[in-house]
Scaffold this motif. Structure first.
Motif, PDB file in Angstrom:
ATOM      1  N   GLY A 105      -4.599 -11.046  -3.217  1.00 32.36           N
ATOM      2  CA  GLY A 105      -4.231 -11.205  -1.817  1.00 32.36           C
ATOM      3  C   GLY A 105      -4.087  -9.925  -1.027  1.00 32.36           C
ATOM      4  N   LEU A 106      -4.134  -8.773  -1.688  1.00 31.55           N
ATOM      5  CA  LEU A 106      -4.119  -7.491  -0.990  1.00 31.55           C
ATOM      6  C   LEU A 106      -5.298  -6.670  -1.487  1.00 31.55           C
ATOM      7  CD1 LEU A 106      -0.409  -6.201  -0.975  1.00 31.55           C
ATOM      8  CD2 LEU A 106      -1.733  -7.013   0.981  1.00 31.55           C
ATOM      9  N   THR A 107      -6.149  -6.217  -0.572  1.00 35.67           N
ATOM     10  CA  THR A 107      -7.264  -5.346  -0.932  1.00 35.67           C
ATOM     11  C   THR A 107      -7.254  -4.116  -0.027  1.00 35.67           C
ATOM     12  OG1 THR A 107      -8.920  -6.233   0.592  1.00 35.67           O
ATOM     13  CG2 THR A 107      -8.613  -7.409  -1.507  1.00 35.67           C
ATOM     14  N   GLU A 108      -8.215  -3.244  -0.247  1.00 36.00           N
ATOM     15  CA  GLU A 108      -8.324  -2.018   0.537  1.00 36.00           C
ATOM     16  C   GLU A 108      -8.518  -2.286   2.027  1.00 36.00           C
ATOM     17  OE1 GLU A 108      -9.312  -1.222  -3.672  1.00 36.00           O
ATOM     18  OE2 GLU A 108      -9.914  -2.764  -2.219  1.00 36.00           O
ATOM     19  N   SER A 109      -9.026  -3.445   2.374  1.00 37.67           N
ATOM     20  CA  SER A 109      -9.205  -3.796   3.789  1.00 37.67           C
ATOM     21  C   SER A 109      -7.912  -4.288   4.430  1.00 37.67           C
ATOM     22  CB  SER A 109     -10.280  -4.881   3.930  1.00 37.67           C
ATOM     23  OG  SER A 109     -11.533  -4.407   3.501  1.00 37.67           O
ATOM     24  N   ASP A 110      -6.945  -4.690   3.609  1.00 36.59           N
ATOM     25  CA  ASP A 110      -5.692  -5.244   4.124  1.00 36.59           C
ATOM     26  C   ASP A 110      -4.587  -4.207   4.243  1.00 36.59           C
ATOM     27  OD1 ASP A 110      -6.769  -7.944   3.935  1.00 36.59           O
ATOM     28  OD2 ASP A 110      -6.461  -7.765   1.769  1.00 36.59           O
ATOM     29  N   VAL A 111      -4.697  -3.123   3.488  1.00 38.41           N
ATOM     30  CA  VAL A 111      -3.612  -2.149   3.355  1.00 38.41           C
ATOM     31  C   VAL A 111      -3.999  -0.859   4.056  1.00 38.41           C
ATOM     32  CG1 VAL A 111      -2.286  -0.777   1.701  1.00 38.41           C
ATOM     33  CG2 VAL A 111      -2.859  -3.151   1.179  1.00 38.41           C
ATOM     34  N   ALA A 112      -3.070  -0.283   4.810  1.00 39.64           N
ATOM     35  CA  ALA A 112      -3.325   0.959   5.534  1.00 39.64           C
ATOM     36  C   ALA A 112      -2.393   2.057   5.045  1.00 39.64           C
ATOM     37  CB  ALA A 112      -3.140   0.745   7.034  1.00 39.64           C
ATOM     38  N   VAL A 113      -2.878   3.295   5.123  1.00 32.54           N
ATOM     39  CA  VAL A 113      -2.020   4.420   4.761  1.00 32.54           C
ATOM     40  C   VAL A 113      -0.794   4.413   5.674  1.00 32.54           C
ATOM     41  CG1 VAL A 113      -3.161   6.095   6.291  1.00 32.54           C
ATOM     42  CG2 VAL A 113      -2.025   6.883   4.215  1.00 32.54           C
ATOM     43  N   GLY A 114       0.348   4.695   5.089  1.00 29.88           N
ATOM     44  CA  GLY A 114       1.603   4.659   5.840  1.00 29.88           C
ATOM     45  C   GLY A 114       2.331   3.342   5.775  1.00 29.88           C
ATOM     46  N   ASP A 115       1.671   2.267   5.323  1.00 26.16           N
ATOM     47  CA  ASP A 115       2.351   0.971   5.181  1.00 26.16           C
ATOM     48  C   ASP A 115       3.553   1.114   4.251  1.00 26.16           C
ATOM     49  OD1 ASP A 115       0.437  -0.202   6.778  1.00 26.16           O
ATOM     50  OD2 ASP A 115      -0.408  -1.480   5.205  1.00 26.16           O
ATOM     51  N   ILE A 116       4.673   0.573   4.670  1.00 26.25           N
ATOM     52  CA  ILE A 116       5.905   0.628   3.881  1.00 26.25           C
ATOM     53  C   ILE A 116       6.222  -0.763   3.354  1.00 26.25           C
ATOM     54  CG2 ILE A 116       8.379   1.127   3.906  1.00 26.25           C
ATOM     55  CD1 ILE A 116       7.839   3.162   6.140  1.00 26.25           C
ATOM     56  N   PHE A 117       6.460  -0.853   2.053  1.00 24.69           N
ATOM     57  CA  PHE A 117       6.776  -2.112   1.397  1.00 24.69           C
ATOM     58  C   PHE A 117       8.120  -2.019   0.696  1.00 24.69           C
ATOM     59  CE2 PHE A 117       2.162  -2.143   1.616  1.00 24.69           C
ATOM     60  CZ  PHE A 117       1.836  -3.466   1.862  1.00 24.69           C
TER      61      PHE A 117
END
Length: 226
Positions: free
Chosen positions: A92-104
Motif C-alpha cells: 500500500g505504500l510505494t515510491e510514488s506515494d511517499v515523499a522526502v520529508g514525510d513524517i510518520f
C-alpha cells in the motif's frame, strides 16, 4: 492500510562474497527500541555505506515482490518479507506515494523519509542474479530510508501513521528520476540541492552535478575523473 512487518538482522557472511552483511532480516517477535541509529539488534556489515542517522530504517514496498517474481522467477528469497534487506515491509505504500520529508508515527517513535535507497552489489549475491542491483536501480523499485526524529519503542502490530507532509511534490519516484534518468536536469537539480529535508549526501550529489555538468560513476566519482 495493510499490516506492517518490522524486521531486523545480524551481520553475517554473505553467500560467496566473503563480506559481512546485515541484509538477511527476519520479522521481530517482541517490542524493541528504535533510536537515531536504527532498530535494536539490527546490524550492518559495512557502516561506511549502510546505516547511520540518515539511513536508520529501510522500507521496501511489499507490492513490488510480484513484479520481481514475474521478472526473475519465483526465487525462495522472495517468499517472505526481507528479501531486499528492509526493516519495514508493507503493501500500500510505494515510491510514488511517499515523499522526502514525510513524517510518520511508528509505535512511540517518529520517523521521517530522508532519501531513496541506492541499490548495492550485495543484492547480486543475495538473489544469485549477477545484475540484480542494476535491475533494482533501473526499475525505480528501490525502496527508501527514514531518519528517526523521536526515538521510541516499536512492536509487531504497530502501523505507520502519516503525521505531516513537508515536500509532497518530491516523491521518492521523482528523486529516483532525477538521480538515475534525467540526471542533468538543472531545474530539478537546483531544487534538490536546496531541499533541506533531503539527506545531505543526495543534496551534495545534486550540487556537484550542477557545478560540474557531469554525473557520478558507480563508485560515486564524477564520470571522466581519475
Amino acid at each position: 492500510m495493510p499490516r506492517l512487518t518490522i524486521l531486523t538482522g545480524r551481520a553475517a557472511p554473505l553467500a560467496d562474497s566473503g563480506q559481512l552483511s546485515g541484509i538477511d532480516k527476519t520479522p521481530v517477535s517482541a517490542a524493541l527500541m528504535l533510536d537515531t541509529n536504527g532498530l535494536a539488534g539490527d546490524e550492518q556489515g559495512d557502516l561506511r555505506h549502510h546505516g547511520g542517522p540518515e539511513k536508520a530504517v529501510h522500507h521496501y514496498a511489499r507490492d513490488h515482490y510480484a513484479a520481481w517474481q514475474a521478472e526473475i522467477g519465483d526465487l525462495p528469497v522472495l517468499a517472505a518479507p526481507g528479501a531486499f534487506g528492509e526493516n519495514l515491509s508493507q503493501h500500500g505504500l510505494t515510491e510514488s506515494d511517499v515523499a522526502v520529508g514525510d513524517i510518520f508515527r511508528l509505535g512511540k517513535a517518529l520517523i521521517q523519509v530522508s532519501q531513496g535507497r541506492q541499490p548495492c552489489w550485495k543484492l547480486n549475491h543475495r538473489f544469485g542474479v549477477r545484475d540484480m542491483a542494476r535491475r533494482v536501480q533501473d526499475s525505480g523499485r528501490t525502496g527508501w530510508y527514514y531518519r528517526v526524529l523521536q526515538p521510541g519503542i516499536v512492536a509487531p502490530g504497530d502501523d505507520l501513521h502519516l503525521i505531516d507532509r513537508i515536500a509532497p511534490d518530491w516523491t521518492i519516484r521523482r528523486l529516483w528520476h532525477v538521480m538515475y534518468v534525467d540526471r542533468l536536469n538543472r531545474h530539478d537539480l537546483a531544487q534538490m540541492a536546496a531541499l533541506d529535508v533531503l539527506a545531505e549526501g543526495w543534496r551534495r550529489y545534486a550540487a556537484r552535478r550542477l557545478d560540474s555538468g557531469r554525473v557520478e560513476d558507480w563508485r560515486g566519482r564524477l564520470e571522466g575523473s581519475t
